[in-house]
Design an enzyme around this catalytic site. Sequence first.
Site, PDB file in Angstrom:
ATOM      1  N   THR A   8       0.811  -1.226   0.000  1.00 15.22           N
ATOM      2  CA  THR A   8       0.000   0.000   0.000  1.00 15.22           C
ATOM      3  C   THR A   8       0.837   1.266   0.000  1.00 15.22           C
ATOM      4  O   THR A   8       0.326   2.346  -0.304  1.00 15.22           O
ATOM      5  CB  THR A   8      -0.929   0.035   1.228  1.00 15.22           C
ATOM      6  OG1 THR A   8      -0.129   0.062   2.425  1.00 15.22           O
ATOM      7  CG2 THR A   8      -1.843  -1.186   1.250  1.00 15.22           C
ATOM      8  N   CYS A  42      -3.222  -0.003  14.602  1.00 12.82           N
ATOM      9  CA  CYS A  42      -4.127   0.428  13.534  1.00 12.82           C
ATOM     10  C   CYS A  42      -5.253  -0.597  13.352  1.00 12.82           C
ATOM     11  O   CYS A  42      -5.004  -1.802  13.254  1.00 12.82           O
ATOM     12  CB  CYS A  42      -3.365   0.590  12.223  1.00 12.82           C
ATOM     13  SG  CYS A  42      -4.396   1.203  10.859  1.00 12.82           S
ATOM     14  N   ARG A  50      -7.054  -4.068   8.479  1.00 18.94           N
ATOM     15  CA  ARG A  50      -6.737  -5.490   8.410  1.00 18.94           C
ATOM     16  C   ARG A  50      -5.230  -5.702   8.518  1.00 18.94           C
ATOM     17  O   ARG A  50      -4.443  -4.995   7.890  1.00 18.94           O
ATOM     18  CB  ARG A  50      -7.239  -6.062   7.083  1.00 18.94           C
ATOM     19  CG  ARG A  50      -7.257  -7.579   7.052  1.00 18.94           C
ATOM     20  CD  ARG A  50      -7.939  -8.063   5.796  1.00 18.94           C
ATOM     21  NE  ARG A  50      -6.934  -8.462   4.805  1.00 18.94           N
ATOM     22  CZ  ARG A  50      -7.246  -8.915   3.593  1.00 18.94           C
ATOM     23  NH1 ARG A  50      -8.493  -8.960   3.209  1.00 18.94           N
ATOM     24  NH2 ARG A  50      -6.292  -9.280   2.761  1.00 18.94           N
ATOM     25  N   ARG A  95       3.870   6.743   3.181  1.00 21.59           N
ATOM     26  CA  ARG A  95       2.992   7.835   3.601  1.00 21.59           C
ATOM     27  C   ARG A  95       2.277   7.449   4.896  1.00 21.59           C
ATOM     28  O   ARG A  95       2.048   6.262   5.167  1.00 21.59           O
ATOM     29  CB  ARG A  95       1.942   8.143   2.525  1.00 21.59           C
ATOM     30  CG  ARG A  95       2.502   8.497   1.166  1.00 21.59           C
ATOM     31  CD  ARG A  95       1.383   8.972   0.233  1.00 21.59           C
ATOM     32  NE  ARG A  95       0.280   8.031   0.190  1.00 21.59           N
ATOM     33  CZ  ARG A  95       0.219   6.976  -0.617  1.00 21.59           C
ATOM     34  NH1 ARG A  95       1.231   6.707  -1.432  1.00 21.59           N
ATOM     35  NH2 ARG A  95      -0.839   6.188  -0.601  1.00 21.59           N
ATOM     36  N   CYS A 112      -5.180   5.820  11.203  1.00 24.56           N
ATOM     37  CA  CYS A 112      -4.646   5.740  12.569  1.00 24.56           C
ATOM     38  C   CYS A 112      -3.719   6.888  12.928  1.00 24.56           C
ATOM     39  O   CYS A 112      -3.289   6.997  14.084  1.00 24.56           O
ATOM     40  CB  CYS A 112      -3.936   4.409  12.790  1.00 24.56           C
ATOM     41  SG  CYS A 112      -2.372   4.200  11.877  1.00 24.56           S
ATOM     42  N   TRP A 163      21.522  15.211  46.790  1.00 27.65           N
ATOM     43  CA  TRP A 163      20.051  15.260  46.738  1.00 27.65           C
ATOM     44  C   TRP A 163      19.604  16.214  45.646  1.00 27.65           C
ATOM     45  O   TRP A 163      18.740  15.881  44.820  1.00 27.65           O
ATOM     46  CB  TRP A 163      19.479  15.707  48.085  1.00 27.65           C
ATOM     47  CG  TRP A 163      17.977  15.588  48.172  1.00 27.65           C
ATOM     48  CD1 TRP A 163      17.274  14.563  48.739  1.00 27.65           C
ATOM     49  CD2 TRP A 163      17.008  16.516  47.675  1.00 27.65           C
ATOM     50  NE1 TRP A 163      15.925  14.788  48.616  1.00 27.65           N
ATOM     51  CE2 TRP A 163      15.729  15.980  47.969  1.00 27.65           C
ATOM     52  CE3 TRP A 163      17.073  17.735  47.010  1.00 27.65           C
ATOM     53  CZ2 TRP A 163      14.536  16.625  47.624  1.00 27.65           C
ATOM     54  CZ3 TRP A 163      15.895  18.379  46.648  1.00 27.65           C
ATOM     55  CH2 TRP A 163      14.646  17.837  46.958  1.00 27.65           C
ATOM     56  N   TYR A 220      17.693  15.129  42.206  1.00 26.36           N
ATOM     57  CA  TYR A 220      16.329  15.627  41.981  1.00 26.36           C
ATOM     58  C   TYR A 220      16.254  16.352  40.639  1.00 26.36           C
ATOM     59  O   TYR A 220      15.283  16.194  39.885  1.00 26.36           O
ATOM     60  CB  TYR A 220      15.915  16.561  43.114  1.00 26.36           C
ATOM     61  CG  TYR A 220      14.485  17.031  43.029  1.00 26.36           C
ATOM     62  CD1 TYR A 220      13.451  16.272  43.587  1.00 26.36           C
ATOM     63  CD2 TYR A 220      14.152  18.232  42.410  1.00 26.36           C
ATOM     64  CE1 TYR A 220      12.134  16.694  43.521  1.00 26.36           C
ATOM     65  CE2 TYR A 220      12.835  18.663  42.337  1.00 26.36           C
ATOM     66  CZ  TYR A 220      11.835  17.892  42.892  1.00 26.36           C
ATOM     67  OH  TYR A 220      10.532  18.319  42.814  1.00 26.36           O
ATOM     68  N   ASP A 225      16.383  11.436  51.653  1.00 26.74           N
ATOM     69  CA  ASP A 225      15.168  12.237  51.799  1.00 26.74           C
ATOM     70  C   ASP A 225      14.395  11.789  53.050  1.00 26.74           C
ATOM     71  O   ASP A 225      14.014  10.625  53.182  1.00 26.74           O
ATOM     72  CB  ASP A 225      14.301  12.073  50.551  1.00 26.74           C
ATOM     73  CG  ASP A 225      13.133  13.029  50.545  1.00 26.74           C
ATOM     74  OD1 ASP A 225      13.262  14.104  49.937  1.00 26.74           O
ATOM     75  OD2 ASP A 225      12.083  12.706  51.148  1.00 26.74           O
TER      76      ASP A 225
END
Length: 491
Positions: free
Chosen positions: A34, A42, A45, A67, A72, A426, A430, A446
């Site tokens: 295709t 998708c 089929r 393409r 979808c 620390w 973070y 912590d």
Amino acid sequence: MTPTGHLDPDSCYRAVQSRDRRFDGVFYTAVRTTGIYCRPSCPARTPAAGNVTFHPTAASAHAAGYRACKRCLPDATPGSPEWDVAADVAGRAMRLIADGLVDREGVEGLARRVGYTPRHLGRVLAQELGATPLSLARARRAQSARVLVETTDLPLTDVAFAAGFSSVRQFNETMREIYAASPSELRGRRGGASGGGAVRMRLPVRTPFAGGRMLDFLAYHLVPGVETAGPGWYARTLDLPHAPGTVRLELADLPAGGTGFVDAEFRLQDLRDTAAASERVRRLLDADCDPRAVDDQLGADPLLGELVRATPGLRVPGQVDGDETAFRTVIGQQVSVTGARTVGGRVVAAHGRAVDTDVPGLTHLFPDAAALAAADPEQLPMPRARGRALVGLAAALAEGRVELDRGPDRDDVRRALLDLPGIGPWTADYVAMRALGHPDVFLPTDLAVKKVLAGLGGDVGDAERWRPWRSYALMHLWNTLMPVTGQTEAD
């Protein structure tokens, strides 16, 4: 061109046969008969195995001559979670390309940010992602253009340049090649448009998505003038490459079921910032996370399992600006969240740039590195040692000695941060978790984490079995202490 070698065709085809939504954005299925490429889920089929190839990026499928499926919309998916898990050069480059860096600084600028020569970077991306930096940037421009075509009333000429195309001809040719439709045809199929300077988008996120707790976290930590929140929504200013902007997000829990969407409304002074704005907000939402992988592992843990089942899809809030996240982390050292908000608001009022917005409460951009580097630490509303640490960090960022744009290697950034006075492990960790999107950070010192773990009958040594998702484990522990703020107007 052949797709990259690290995708296992048999595993990919099984995911396509089962229409497994967890792999949307992780790879793309191209159908030779295709000439179309699709997301794994998708509903069309399932093609025969001998007729398909698999690509790690939409740009790789474009480069191979395929393409996008009109059914979808394969390019409208979250990005691969592997970009943050591995954080290799390809993943770091993809983050910068999505932010529009190639359009602003070219391939040379991208290579410089990740520490490679342009030629070697091109080889790495072609091998790992199946496309060159220019092809990846082209795919990003096409996606940005489609969003603008379908969600705004902008003249198509303006859309072309806002998306980063150098000419209207290039814009038209690219859209026809990728979507098999002209821009005017895409606009004719849209469901509706926005006006008044707003760009409305539906930002894709994998589900489940704990949007309510994301809102609670953001509302609890907001800095006055830069952020505001209310029932079901959060808004903030954005310091973008070309001009300031704002975003308002509608945040709610999204149940498991593949790809969900967060509604976002951007107000941008310069539409060239569309791609950067959407990418930065997606970072904030941790949109590319694979919540099922995280929840499956942490949910089976005897210590964390109940917490994970109570809040499926909990995310690690990211950032729209790495420098800002680092500054706010230093400001918040050794003070309460409420105190950090108050001090942050004072710093913004004194050093931030005032902006005009149509969102009540949004009045300033957070101060940039140059502004804070020029500040007198003795005059900042915080202890002198912390003020000196903040100004020193700002100087390092302004001079490029530390970069928090996800381009450099994380370990290099951590070492550079620890070399700065007043920046300890620390703070550095973070910042790695939130600014650099590191999924495997734990903060063993912590105090709040230690308290929660003790209450659960564990200790910090348990964290080793939570790799590579320790950042998410950390969020589940903090989540037990997080107040519910998103249901009422944030002050």
